[in-house]
Scaffold this motif. Structure first.
Motif, PDB file in Angstrom:
ATOM      1  N   ASP A  21       0.851  -1.183   0.000  1.00  0.00           N
ATOM      2  CA  ASP A  21       0.000   0.000   0.000  1.00  0.00           C
ATOM      3  C   ASP A  21       0.892   1.241   0.000  1.00  0.00           C
ATOM      4  O   ASP A  21       1.593   1.494   0.978  1.00  0.00           O
ATOM      5  N   MET A  22       0.863   1.990  -1.098  1.00  0.00           N
ATOM      6  CA  MET A  22       1.726   3.161  -1.223  1.00  0.00           C
ATOM      7  C   MET A  22       0.997   4.460  -0.851  1.00  0.00           C
ATOM      8  O   MET A  22       1.525   5.547  -1.071  1.00  0.00           O
ATOM      9  N   SER A  23      -0.214   4.361  -0.304  1.00  0.00           N
ATOM     10  CA  SER A  23      -0.976   5.582  -0.026  1.00  0.00           C
ATOM     11  C   SER A  23      -0.257   6.474   0.973  1.00  0.00           C
ATOM     12  O   SER A  23      -0.368   7.703   0.933  1.00  0.00           O
ATOM     13  N   GLU A  24       0.518   5.851   1.879  1.00  0.00           N
ATOM     14  CA  GLU A  24       1.233   6.622   2.893  1.00  0.00           C
ATOM     15  C   GLU A  24       2.289   7.527   2.248  1.00  0.00           C
ATOM     16  O   GLU A  24       2.590   8.595   2.762  1.00  0.00           O
ATOM     17  N   VAL A  25       2.828   7.060   1.114  1.00  0.00           N
ATOM     18  CA  VAL A  25       3.852   7.844   0.420  1.00  0.00           C
ATOM     19  C   VAL A  25       3.286   9.211   0.016  1.00  0.00           C
ATOM     20  O   VAL A  25       3.968  10.236   0.093  1.00  0.00           O
ATOM     21  N   GLY A  26       2.017   9.214  -0.389  1.00  0.00           N
ATOM     22  CA  GLY A  26       1.360  10.471  -0.766  1.00  0.00           C
ATOM     23  C   GLY A  26       1.345  11.460   0.385  1.00  0.00           C
ATOM     24  O   GLY A  26       1.504  12.676   0.184  1.00  0.00           O
ATOM     25  N   ASP A  27       1.161  10.956   1.600  1.00  0.00           N
ATOM     26  CA  ASP A  27       1.153  11.838   2.775  1.00  0.00           C
ATOM     27  C   ASP A  27       2.540  12.440   3.024  1.00  0.00           C
ATOM     28  O   ASP A  27       2.662  13.603   3.401  1.00  0.00           O
ATOM     29  N   TRP A  28       3.575  11.629   2.823  1.00  0.00           N
ATOM     30  CA  TRP A  28       4.943  12.159   3.006  1.00  0.00           C
ATOM     31  C   TRP A  28       5.245  13.219   1.957  1.00  0.00           C
ATOM     32  O   TRP A  28       5.891  14.228   2.258  1.00  0.00           O
ATOM     33  N   ILE A  29       4.752  12.984   0.744  1.00  0.00           N
ATOM     34  CA  ILE A  29       4.965  13.986  -0.313  1.00  0.00           C
ATOM     35  C   ILE A  29       4.184  15.264   0.013  1.00  0.00           C
ATOM     36  O   ILE A  29       4.683  16.365  -0.183  1.00  0.00           O
ATOM     37  N   ALA A  30       2.973  15.099   0.569  1.00  0.00           N
ATOM     38  CA  ALA A  30       2.174  16.274   0.938  1.00  0.00           C
ATOM     39  C   ALA A  30       2.878  17.125   1.992  1.00  0.00           C
ATOM     40  O   ALA A  30       2.709  18.347   2.036  1.00  0.00           O
ATOM     41  N   LEU A  31       3.700  16.479   2.847  1.00  0.00           N
ATOM     42  CA  LEU A  31       4.461  17.225   3.862  1.00  0.00           C
ATOM     43  C   LEU A  31       5.435  18.207   3.215  1.00  0.00           C
ATOM     44  O   LEU A  31       5.855  19.176   3.843  1.00  0.00           O
ATOM     45  N   LEU A  32       5.815  17.919   1.980  1.00  0.00           N
ATOM     46  CA  LEU A  32       6.810  18.754   1.292  1.00  0.00           C
ATOM     47  C   LEU A  32       6.180  19.972   0.616  1.00  0.00           C
ATOM     48  O   LEU A  32       6.881  20.743  -0.046  1.00  0.00           O
TER      49      LEU A  32
ATOM     50  N   ARG B   6      -3.433  -6.414  11.001  1.00  0.00           N
ATOM     51  CA  ARG B   6      -2.043  -6.809  10.774  1.00  0.00           C
ATOM     52  C   ARG B   6      -1.722  -6.842   9.275  1.00  0.00           C
ATOM     53  O   ARG B   6      -0.663  -6.390   8.833  1.00  0.00           O
ATOM     54  N   ALA B   7      -2.677  -7.347   8.491  1.00  0.00           N
ATOM     55  CA  ALA B   7      -2.467  -7.392   7.034  1.00  0.00           C
ATOM     56  C   ALA B   7      -2.309  -5.976   6.477  1.00  0.00           C
ATOM     57  O   ALA B   7      -1.431  -5.707   5.653  1.00  0.00           O
ATOM     58  N   LEU B   8      -3.153  -5.062   6.966  1.00  0.00           N
ATOM     59  CA  LEU B   8      -3.084  -3.670   6.513  1.00  0.00           C
ATOM     60  C   LEU B   8      -1.751  -3.046   6.916  1.00  0.00           C
ATOM     61  O   LEU B   8      -1.095  -2.368   6.121  1.00  0.00           O
ATOM     62  N   PHE B   9      -1.345  -3.316   8.170  1.00  0.00           N
ATOM     63  CA  PHE B   9      -0.075  -2.801   8.681  1.00  0.00           C
ATOM     64  C   PHE B   9       1.090  -3.294   7.821  1.00  0.00           C
ATOM     65  O   PHE B   9       1.982  -2.535   7.435  1.00  0.00           O
ATOM     66  N   ARG B  14       5.262  -2.610   3.830  1.00  0.00           N
ATOM     67  CA  ARG B  14       5.901  -3.040   2.586  1.00  0.00           C
ATOM     68  C   ARG B  14       5.969  -1.865   1.593  1.00  0.00           C
ATOM     69  O   ARG B  14       6.987  -1.655   0.942  1.00  0.00           O
ATOM     70  N   GLY B  15       4.896  -1.099   1.507  1.00  0.00           N
ATOM     71  CA  GLY B  15       4.884   0.079   0.638  1.00  0.00           C
ATOM     72  C   GLY B  15       5.950   1.071   1.045  1.00  0.00           C
ATOM     73  O   GLY B  15       6.667   1.628   0.208  1.00  0.00           O
ATOM     74  N   ARG B  16       6.080   1.277   2.390  1.00  0.00           N
ATOM     75  CA  ARG B  16       7.083   2.215   2.903  1.00  0.00           C
ATOM     76  C   ARG B  16       8.491   1.713   2.573  1.00  0.00           C
ATOM     77  O   ARG B  16       9.355   2.479   2.164  1.00  0.00           O
ATOM     78  N   ILE B  18       9.397  -0.228   0.119  1.00  0.00           N
ATOM     79  CA  ILE B  18       9.653  -0.069  -1.323  1.00  0.00           C
ATOM     80  C   ILE B  18      10.026   1.380  -1.625  1.00  0.00           C
ATOM     81  O   ILE B  18      10.985   1.657  -2.362  1.00  0.00           O
ATOM     82  N   ALA B  19       9.274   2.330  -1.025  1.00  0.00           N
ATOM     83  CA  ALA B  19       9.559   3.756  -1.265  1.00  0.00           C
ATOM     84  C   ALA B  19      10.964   4.120  -0.783  1.00  0.00           C
ATOM     85  O   ALA B  19      11.717   4.796  -1.500  1.00  0.00           O
ATOM     86  N   ILE B  20      11.330   3.649   0.422  1.00  0.00           N
ATOM     87  CA  ILE B  20      12.664   3.952   0.955  1.00  0.00           C
ATOM     88  C   ILE B  20      13.741   3.316   0.072  1.00  0.00           C
ATOM     89  O   ILE B  20      14.764   3.938  -0.228  1.00  0.00           O
ATOM     90  N   GLY B  21      13.478   2.100  -0.377  1.00  0.00           N
ATOM     91  CA  GLY B  21      14.425   1.425  -1.274  1.00  0.00           C
ATOM     92  C   GLY B  21      14.634   2.209  -2.560  1.00  0.00           C
ATOM     93  O   GLY B  21      15.771   2.409  -3.009  1.00  0.00           O
ATOM     94  N   LEU B  22      13.531   2.689  -3.136  1.00  0.00           N
ATOM     95  CA  LEU B  22      13.637   3.475  -4.375  1.00  0.00           C
ATOM     96  C   LEU B  22      14.435   4.752  -4.147  1.00  0.00           C
ATOM     97  O   LEU B  22      15.258   5.144  -4.979  1.00  0.00           O
ATOM     98  N   VAL B  23      14.186   5.413  -2.987  1.00  0.00           N
ATOM     99  CA  VAL B  23      14.916   6.653  -2.675  1.00  0.00           C
ATOM    100  C   VAL B  23      16.407   6.358  -2.544  1.00  0.00           C
ATOM    101  O   VAL B  23      17.245   7.103  -3.075  1.00  0.00           O
ATOM    102  N   LEU B  24      16.743   5.281  -1.862  1.00  0.00           N
ATOM    103  CA  LEU B  24      18.160   4.949  -1.659  1.00  0.00           C
ATOM    104  C   LEU B  24      18.849   4.614  -2.985  1.00  0.00           C
ATOM    105  O   LEU B  24      19.978   5.053  -3.233  1.00  0.00           O
ATOM    106  N   VAL B  25      18.156   3.841  -3.831  1.00  0.00           N
ATOM    107  CA  VAL B  25      18.732   3.515  -5.149  1.00  0.00           C
ATOM    108  C   VAL B  25      18.910   4.806  -5.965  1.00  0.00           C
ATOM    109  O   VAL B  25      19.955   5.017  -6.603  1.00  0.00           O
ATOM    110  N   SER B  26      17.896   5.695  -5.904  1.00  0.00           N
ATOM    111  CA  SER B  26      17.997   6.969  -6.631  1.00  0.00           C
ATOM    112  C   SER B  26      19.185   7.777  -6.137  1.00  0.00           C
ATOM    113  O   SER B  26      19.907   8.388  -6.937  1.00  0.00           O
TER     114      SER B  26
END
Lengths: 319, 42
Positions: A21-32, B6-9, B14-16, B18-26
């Protein structure tokens, strides 16, 4: 061992989730504050494009400098949202931001802002020079400590002095190319500095109730709408000749001068329309602040077209 | 934590990640190109 055989929360190692779920990423971007970031990036880019020697700069380093300006602006915005989370929660315009809405923890937002601030300044230093990194760090510190923490809640002059924080990007862009700060980037700084009050007060006129509820001493709250309208005209009149300064000091040609003169006159006309708006006894608008909304919209076009004209004049006509 | 929570968490985590991984690779790619650009321009 099959993942399907295990239930979450029943001990052992948890199965890998089937999706993410990448929806949280949108919130971090909104912080910027991405919308604010776009104008910052544009003015920083123009500061860079008109600087002598920009042609000799490696495109990767130029792009990195712009990225650093954008990230630094976002970082300062994130720290601002952390500090202002109490007033953001009571203002209609800001109550859905990630921190007051409870989607991001305040401490996480602060850590995010600090980390990005340090990273942007460090990368700017690596990619360009120490002067650009220093001005970038100064702009973050000014926005966070001078505007957000000191002025915003204390004085109606908050955005007059604090507006300097938004005026730094052309200085940073110029310094990234040349390694110094001379008269021309200071003129670009002055243009944004004098543009900020009429731009922001036009917004504050119709967001008056929000600021009053939050206890932020914006000029319409402390001095009233009538005085705010007068101040908008004063700053628009001051801004018109300042917009011509690049031409007056011989940096730009007549094409820029014509654009700056026309835009300056149009800004004054919008400001006068705000002054003459139909009002009640307290100076509050009877037209739902239509002229103030138009003035706010025009102020955005003003800065964009003026800076674009400066860049085109310099790059195309070689002024 | 219920299984659904727990599934939602885990989906969010996992999304977070992936995002951190992409930032680090970038960032790694960015540092590489900055280094190359500075070397090429002396």
């Amino acid at each position: 061992m099959s993942d399907a055989a295990m239930e979450p929360g029943q001990g052992g190692s948890a199965p890998l989730p089937a999706s993410y779920d990448m929806s949280e990423v949108g919130d971090w971007i909104a912080l910027l504050k991405p919308r604010v970031m776009s104008l910052v990036v544009f003015s920083g880019l123009v500061g860079m494009l008109v600087a002598p020697g920009v042609g000799a700069m490696h495109p990767v380093l130029a792009a990195t400098a712009i990225l650093c300006i954008a990230v630094a602006a976002g970082a300062a915005g994130a720290i601002n949202m952390w500090y202002d989370r109490d007033i953001d929660a009571v203002m209609r315009r800001t109550s859905k931001r990630p921190i007051p809405a409870g989607r991001i923890a305040p401490a996480s937002a602060l850590a995010f802002g600090i980390w990005l601030s340090v990273a942007s300044v460090t990368v700017m230093w690596m990619a360009t020079n120490i002067a650009a990194a220093f001005v970038l760090a100064l702009s973050i510190a000014f926005y966070v400590f001078v505007y957000t923490m000191w002025l915003k809640r204390r004085t109606p002059q908050n955005i007059v002095i604090g507006g300097a924080a938004g005026a730094f990007p052309p200085l940073i862009g110029w310094a990234a190319v040349t390694g110094d700060v001379t008269l021309v980037p200071i003129i670009l700084f002055a243009i944004i500095f004098f543009w900020t009050p009429p731009h922001f007060w036009s917004l504050a006129l119709w967001a008056h109730d929000d600021y009053a509820r939050a206890g932020v001493p914006m000029l319409p709250v402390t001095a009233g709408a009538r005085e705010t309208r007068r101040q908008i005209v004063i700053y628009a009149v001051l801004l018109a000749p300042i917009g011509l300064l690049p031409w007056l000091v011989g940096f730009s040609g007549p094409a820029y001068a014509v654009v700056a003169a026309v835009l300056g006159a149009m800004f004054v006309r919008h400001a006068v329309a705000v002054l003459r708006d139909r009002q009640d006894d307290t100076g509050r608008s009877l037209t739902r602040d239509a002229p103030a909304r138009a003035c706010f919209r025009f102020s955005l076009y003003y800065l964009f077209v003026l800076f674009a004209a400066l860049a085109v004049d310099h790059l195309v006509f070689g002024a | 934590m219920t299984p659904d929570e727990r599934a939602l968490f885990e989906k969010r985590r996992r999304g977070r990640n992936i995002a951190i991984g992409l930032v680090l690779v970038s960032l790694a790619i960015l540092f590489y190109f900055i280094g190359m650009a500075r070397l090429l321009r002396g």
